[in-house]
Design an enzyme around this catalytic site. Structure first.
Site, PDB file in Angstrom:
ATOM      1  N   LYS A 206       0.845  -1.194   0.000  1.00  0.00           N
ATOM      2  CA  LYS A 206       0.000   0.000   0.000  1.00  0.00           C
ATOM      3  C   LYS A 206       0.878   1.242   0.000  1.00  0.00           C
ATOM      4  O   LYS A 206       1.738   1.401   0.867  1.00  0.00           O
ATOM      5  CB  LYS A 206      -0.901   0.021   1.234  1.00  0.00           C
ATOM      6  CG  LYS A 206      -1.705   1.313   1.376  1.00  0.00           C
ATOM      7  CD  LYS A 206      -2.309   1.456   2.765  1.00  0.00           C
ATOM      8  CE  LYS A 206      -2.995   2.812   2.897  1.00  0.00           C
ATOM      9  NZ  LYS A 206      -3.501   3.075   4.259  1.00  0.00           N
ATOM     10  N   VAL A 207       0.649   2.118  -0.968  1.00  0.00           N
ATOM     11  CA  VAL A 207       1.384   3.377  -1.040  1.00  0.00           C
ATOM     12  C   VAL A 207       0.419   4.498  -1.376  1.00  0.00           C
ATOM     13  O   VAL A 207      -0.724   4.274  -1.772  1.00  0.00           O
ATOM     14  CB  VAL A 207       2.511   3.336  -2.103  1.00  0.00           C
ATOM     15  CG1 VAL A 207       3.622   2.383  -1.701  1.00  0.00           C
ATOM     16  CG2 VAL A 207       1.949   2.973  -3.474  1.00  0.00           C
TER      17      VAL A 207
END
Length: 308
Positions: A206-207
């Site tokens: 997740k970014v």
């Protein structure tokens, strides 16, 4: 349950993982209205730790109740629900088996200064995740912070334990510390952080969505010399996916600060067009009235299905 070839292909990229871990990944990828598409929408609710209850939930008092978020994720047909220990414990029996769970294993609090020394405390265990019936653990790293190396060592230990008992690993990778504010969402730092998460063995990464700013002069030189396309958000998403082993790891993008619905949908279309695997949306969901949040998720599902 028949697993489609698209999901089997995704799972085949995780060559070292045991059947238990692949089964838990499959549960997330097959659950909800996007099940079997290779796309995901995950509801994360760790903002009570990160920002405090008032800042997070006063706008929608129903959201003080952990069961509200379980029910929202279930009714919206989402892929998974991620939260810290106490929030998951509060509804674990009521919602057992209703939706794949991700135990968020570390958190920070806004009462402490962050900046260059940004760090998080480990607040859960692999044993907790198993007891609660979770499919995965979640862990945040801050590439750039003075605590980066310690956080990587913590992640290595927890990921090893999780994989040994068949749990998947989701890594929140947020560039922070020893960089400009713009640098926290710069394309070069976002892709670097995503790559670090992949190197640490994350199954799902997740970014934040990257801007076209480039923080590091040496990186900028390479991007310009080799004509890396950074003009559109879809192109930048594609580059982050490329940084995650040429798409061999699942990459999802956060919703970030609360924004209008048009902005949420525009982001999702860029993620889809760039080959990202979906969205993880917290504040942009639970800070809205329930009916509006459900309608937002309905539209996001259609976008990822290619219908809008």
């Amino acid at each position: 349950m028949k697993i489609p070839q698209k999901i089997k292909k995704i799972l085949s990229s995780y060559e070292s993982d045991c059947p238990g871990t692949k089964a838990n990944l499959a549960r997330i990828l097959m659950h909800g209205r996007l099940g079997g598409t290779g796309k995901m929408i995950i509801l994360p609710v760790d903002q009570g730790f990160e920002h405090g209850p008032g800042r997070s939930f006063a706008i929608n008092p129903s959201a003080y109740d952990p069961l509200y978020h379980y029910q929202l994720a279930v009714d919206a047909g989402l892929s998974a629900y991620a939260a810290p220990l106490g929030f998951l414990e509060a509804g674990a029996s009521t919602f057992a088996g209703a939706i794949p769970l991700i135990l968020k294993m570390n958190s920070s609090i806004s009462l402490l200064p962050g900046g260059d020394d940004a760090d998080q405390a480990v607040t859960g265990s692999v044993a907790d995740a198993l007891r609660l019936g979770c499919s995965a653990i979640g862990f945040t790293i801050y590439p750039g912070s003075n605590a980066t190396l310690k956080m990587l060592e913590e992640l290595r230990e927890l990921a090893e334990k999780a994989k040994s008992v068949g749990l998947a690993v989701v890594v929140w990778s947020y560039a922070r510390g020893n960089m400009s504010k713009e640098g926290e969402t710069a394309l070069d730092t976002i892709s670097y952080g995503a790559h670090i998460a992949a190197l640490m063995g994350a199954h799902i990464i997740k970014v934040k969505l990257p801007t076209d700013y480039l923080e590091s002069p040496p990186a900028k030189k390479e991007y310009l010399a080799h004509s890396v396309d950074i003009k559109t958000l879809a192109a930048r998403v594609r580059h982050v996916v490329e940084a995650c082993f040429q798409g061999r790891r699942l990459v999802i993008f956060s919703g970030g600060e609360a924004k209008d619905l048009a902005g949420v949908y525009e982001d999702a279309r860029a993620i889809r067009e760039g080959g990202g695997n979906g969205s993880i949306i917290g504040r942009n969901a639970f800070r809205r009235p329930r009916s509006e949040a459900l309608q937002m998720f309905e539209t996001l599902v259609k976008i990822y299905q290619g219908k809008q």
